[in-house]
Design a protein around this motif. Structure first.
Motif, PDB file in Angstrom:
ATOM      1  N   ARG A 168      76.032  13.097  44.734  1.00  0.00           N
ATOM      2  CA  ARG A 168      77.777  11.963  44.258  1.00  0.00           C
ATOM      3  C   ARG A 168      78.239  12.255  42.635  1.00  0.00           C
ATOM      4  N   GLU A 169      77.370  11.577  41.994  1.00  0.00           N
ATOM      5  CA  GLU A 169      77.146  12.176  40.243  1.00  0.00           C
ATOM      6  C   GLU A 169      77.689  13.652  40.144  1.00  0.00           C
ATOM      7  N   HIS A 170      77.680  14.624  40.473  1.00  0.00           N
ATOM      8  CA  HIS A 170      78.111  16.192  40.615  1.00  0.00           C
ATOM      9  C   HIS A 170      79.404  16.534  41.011  1.00  0.00           C
ATOM     10  N   GLN A 171      80.253  15.088  41.918  1.00  0.00           N
ATOM     11  CA  GLN A 171      81.273  15.927  42.745  1.00  0.00           C
ATOM     12  C   GLN A 171      82.316  15.940  41.750  1.00  0.00           C
ATOM     13  N   ASP A 172      82.592  15.051  40.366  1.00  0.00           N
ATOM     14  CA  ASP A 172      83.387  15.528  39.974  1.00  0.00           C
ATOM     15  C   ASP A 172      83.581  16.585  39.244  1.00  0.00           C
ATOM     16  N   GLU A 173      82.164  17.012  38.830  1.00  0.00           N
ATOM     17  CA  GLU A 173      82.697  18.419  38.179  1.00  0.00           C
ATOM     18  C   GLU A 173      82.923  19.588  39.475  1.00  0.00           C
ATOM     19  N   ILE A 174      82.422  19.685  40.676  1.00  0.00           N
ATOM     20  CA  ILE A 174      82.942  20.348  41.414  1.00  0.00           C
ATOM     21  C   ILE A 174      84.148  20.420  41.697  1.00  0.00           C
ATOM     22  N   LYS A 175      84.961  19.722  41.597  1.00  0.00           N
ATOM     23  CA  LYS A 175      85.905  18.995  42.158  1.00  0.00           C
ATOM     24  C   LYS A 175      86.754  20.097  41.038  1.00  0.00           C
ATOM     25  N   ASN A 176      86.683  19.272  39.957  1.00  0.00           N
ATOM     26  CA  ASN A 176      87.856  19.589  38.786  1.00  0.00           C
ATOM     27  C   ASN A 176      87.792  20.703  37.921  1.00  0.00           C
ATOM     28  N   ASN A 177      85.919  21.044  37.899  1.00  0.00           N
ATOM     29  CA  ASN A 177      85.711  22.041  37.212  1.00  0.00           C
ATOM     30  C   ASN A 177      84.107  23.317  38.292  1.00  0.00           C
TER      31      ASN A 177
ATOM     32  N   SER B 149      86.510  25.338  48.261  1.00  0.00           N
ATOM     33  CA  SER B 149      87.397  26.446  48.561  1.00  0.00           C
ATOM     34  C   SER B 149      88.449  25.443  49.088  1.00  0.00           C
ATOM     35  N   VAL B 150      88.720  24.928  49.320  1.00  0.00           N
ATOM     36  CA  VAL B 150      89.329  24.040  49.892  1.00  0.00           C
ATOM     37  C   VAL B 150      89.427  22.539  49.981  1.00  0.00           C
ATOM     38  N   SER B 151      88.530  21.901  48.583  1.00  0.00           N
ATOM     39  CA  SER B 151      88.183  20.287  48.082  1.00  0.00           C
ATOM     40  C   SER B 151      88.594  20.374  46.600  1.00  0.00           C
ATOM     41  N   SER B 152      88.154  21.643  45.772  1.00  0.00           N
ATOM     42  CA  SER B 152      88.368  21.688  44.479  1.00  0.00           C
ATOM     43  C   SER B 152      89.821  21.809  43.646  1.00  0.00           C
ATOM     44  N   ASN B 153      89.540  22.034  42.566  1.00  0.00           N
ATOM     45  CA  ASN B 153      91.439  22.253  41.636  1.00  0.00           C
ATOM     46  C   ASN B 153      91.463  23.914  42.630  1.00  0.00           C
ATOM     47  N   THR B 154      92.400  23.640  42.348  1.00  0.00           N
ATOM     48  CA  THR B 154      93.273  25.477  43.553  1.00  0.00           C
ATOM     49  C   THR B 154      92.971  26.559  42.833  1.00  0.00           C
ATOM     50  N   GLU B 155      93.729  26.502  41.273  1.00  0.00           N
ATOM     51  CA  GLU B 155      93.752  27.242  40.527  1.00  0.00           C
ATOM     52  C   GLU B 155      93.028  27.715  39.814  1.00  0.00           C
ATOM     53  N   ASP B 156      91.622  26.356  39.404  1.00  0.00           N
ATOM     54  CA  ASP B 156      90.623  26.975  39.390  1.00  0.00           C
ATOM     55  C   ASP B 156      89.743  28.054  39.485  1.00  0.00           C
ATOM     56  N   VAL B 157      89.550  27.301  41.179  1.00  0.00           N
ATOM     57  CA  VAL B 157      88.788  28.337  42.543  1.00  0.00           C
ATOM     58  C   VAL B 157      89.087  29.331  42.363  1.00  0.00           C
ATOM     59  N   LEU B 158      90.902  29.726  42.920  1.00  0.00           N
ATOM     60  CA  LEU B 158      91.105  30.891  42.834  1.00  0.00           C
ATOM     61  C   LEU B 158      91.343  32.092  41.423  1.00  0.00           C
ATOM     62  N   LEU B 159      91.128  31.730  40.495  1.00  0.00           N
ATOM     63  CA  LEU B 159      90.919  32.344  39.312  1.00  0.00           C
ATOM     64  C   LEU B 159      89.673  33.151  38.977  1.00  0.00           C
ATOM     65  N   GLN B 160      88.675  32.264  39.381  1.00  0.00           N
ATOM     66  CA  GLN B 160      87.228  32.282  39.421  1.00  0.00           C
ATOM     67  C   GLN B 160      87.308  33.386  40.964  1.00  0.00           C
ATOM     68  N   LEU B 161      87.856  33.156  42.046  1.00  0.00           N
ATOM     69  CA  LEU B 161      87.366  34.354  43.008  1.00  0.00           C
ATOM     70  C   LEU B 161      88.460  35.518  42.684  1.00  0.00           C
TER      71      LEU B 161
END
Length: 556
Positions: free
Chosen positions: A31-40, A75-87
């Motif tokens: 649970r403590e890592h979910q915010d980082e996975i979602k937004n960063n 890819s289906v749950s995190s910040n779209t732009e961050d995921v897209l740019l890194q992929l």
């Protein structure tokens, strides 16, 4: 890698290195890592992608599958732009085919969540795929192998791997087409552009040949790509796309590169893929005009396969056009002089004799399609820019054949391009000796022999002086025939002296010999030098005999 990572990303990287997939899942789901996975998520994706490798897929499939699931979840749950740019970054920088194919699915999931109006985001993704295909060592090495006509160590494996990558990419684009709204014309044009770019340099090698695995795999992929282009996309007609290519700004992100468009045209018109779906309202002349720059781009690239395809495409465009049907007005278009320049370069300079001959035969068919006024203009302008004796001799022969076809016994019926001042203006070009009697006759022998044959033919054919050639004989004597006689005497004396010196073991200065006969001459054996000089001496005798015959027919 681990030194640049922190926190969760570093912990995941270390656990994956150790192969502890249970601990990886525990860390990821904490649970403590979910915010980082979602937004960063950038660093997390970077840490996971390090282990999406062919080696892990083969020897450590549990780690590979774990990484694949984690990336898909992000890819289906995190910040779209961050995921897209890194992929996009991971795909562009990847050299691993397993990593590349694994990332296509999460990339698609991110695009589904992206607004279709964000065209730049779609272009980033599609361009990353194209970058991988262009930079992949396996694809590039295979392309170079086929272009140079050398044997790949395991061609079947090469072709299989290339086909595998292309099939995965085609599936990706097919899925993208399904969620694009039919009204979103711009995005459909973007997808069409990148589908066409699959028909680039390496792919053209897959479609070469008529048998074996290479052709069957290439043909299958070509059919799939062209099918996807025709499926639910807007403008798919290669003629219309060719015109749009010229009209659009080069920086337009929907503009296809010219070589991919040329291959698309080749597959439809020369290979017959979806040819029945192309509009038949165009005239044959319009099709040629709209597509000639595409054939030129293929001829310009220089590789054997591309040049072969460019020749085939040109012949296909010319085939429905009759002899002498193309009007003079077409020459105002810049595409024709560009085409002539590129083709003559292939004929003169290409190292492959088969290609040089094929290009020459194609160029003959091209020239014959023009009416006399246009042909006259093309020949005159080519003679202004070309210095190659063999090419000049070829152009003289083309004019001679055209004159023979159009010759008439009545002066008023003979076109002005075959008589009077216009004829002689071109004849002066044919008979031009750069340094008069000091011209290197051997180097210019093809042009000189062709010019003498033309003069002899015209005098024998034209008993009644319809062409008015006889009125220009005094000028011909001054600018061509007399200097040629003097030049022949000088050249014969020179070659006789060189032959005499070699027979008597009197070799000249190497630098002087190199300047006179080429850099290889000083390295030749005595016998090779003699043979070289005697062949040249024979050419001088042939020209002398022909000059004597021309002199006789003029006097008679």
């Amino acid at each position: 890698m681990s030194d640049s990572l922190k926190g969760l990303a570093k912990a995941l990287h270390i656990a994956l290195q150790d192969g502890d997939t249970d601990y990886v899942m525990k860390l990821f789901n904490a649970r403590e890592h979910q915010d980082e996975i979602k937004n960063n998520s950038s660093d997390v994706i970077r840490a996971i992608c390090c282990h999406l490798t062919f080696a892990n897929q083969e020897t450590n499939p549990e780690v590979f599958e774990c990484c694949f699931k984690l990336i898909n979840t992000i890819s289906v749950s995190s910040n779209t732009e961050d995921v897209l740019l890194q992929l996009v970054t991971e795909i562009e920088e990847s050299k691993d085919k397993s990593k590349f194919t694994a990332l296509l699915e999460p990339l698609y999931e991110v695009l589904v969540r992206t607004s279709p109006k964000k065209y730049t985001s779609f272009c980033w993704c599609f361009n990353a795929i194209q970058t991988f295909l262009c930079n992949n060592n396996m694809l590039r090495d295979y392309g170079n192998t086929k272009a140079n006509k050398t044997c790949a160590p395991d061609e079947r494996r090469f072709v299989y791997n290339i086909a595998y990558l292309y099939e995965k990419v085609i599936i990706f684009y097919t899925k993208c087409q399904t969620f694009v709204e039919s009204e979103d014309q711009t995005l459909r044009n973007v997808i069409r552009k990148f589908l066409m770019q699959l028909l680039g340099n390496v792919f053209s090698h897959l479609t070469a040949g008529r048998g074996g695995l290479t052709m069957s795999e290439g043909r299958k992929l070509a059919e799939q790509i062209v099918e996807r282009i025709f499926k639910n996309l807007s403008v798919v007609d290669p003629i219309a796309l060719s015109e749009l290519w010229y009209d659009r700004d080069p920086n337009d992100f929907t503009r296809t590169d010219i070589y991919s468009l040329a291959n698309y045209m080749f597959l439809i018109y020369s290979e017959g893929l979806h040819y029945t779906s192309i509009p038949k309202v165009y005239t044959h002349q319009f099709v040629l005009e709209s597509s000639l720059h595409l054939a030129t781009s293929m001829l310009e690239l220089g590789n054997i396969v591309e040049i072969e395809n460019g020749i085939k495409l040109t012949l296909r465009l010319l085939s429905p056009i009759g002899i002498g049907e193309l009007p003079y007005d077409l020459l105002v278009c810049e595409r024709h002089p560009q085409f002539c320049t590129v083709v003559t370069n292939v004929i003169i300079y290409n190292y492959c004799e088969k290609l040089r001959k094929a290009a020459m035969q194609m160029f003959i068919q091209y020239l014959l399609r023009f009416e006399p006024k246009a042909l006259y203009t093309i020949l005159y302008n080519l003679l202004t820019t070309i210095n190659h004796s063999g090419m000049k001799g070829f152009l003289v022969t083309i004019y001679k054949d055209s004159l023979d076809k159009n010759f008439t016994k009545k002066s008023e019926d003979l076109l002005p391009f075959y008589r009077g001042p216009k004829m002689f203006r071109l004849l002066r070009k044919f008979c031009h000796l750069e340094e008069m009697e000091n011209t290197n006759i051997i180097d210019n022998s093809d042009q000189i022999i062709s010019a003498l044959n033309l003069i002899r033919y015209m005098i024998l054919k034209d008993k009644d002086n319809i062409t008015q050639l006889k009125d220009f004989v005094p000028v011909l004597e001054e600018i061509f025939l007399d200097p040629l006689r003097r030049g022949l005497e000088l050249s014969k004396a020179h070659y006789d002296l060189e032959i005499h010196n070699i027979n008597n073991e009197q070799s000249g200065n190497d630098e002087a010999l190199s300047n006179a006969y080429g850099p290889e001459f000083p390295k030749m054996s005595k016998l090779e030098r003699l043979n070289f000089l005697k062949i040249s001496r024979t050419v001088l005798d042939v020209i002398s005999c022909l000059l004597v015959r021309v002199t006789e027919v003029i006097e008679n």
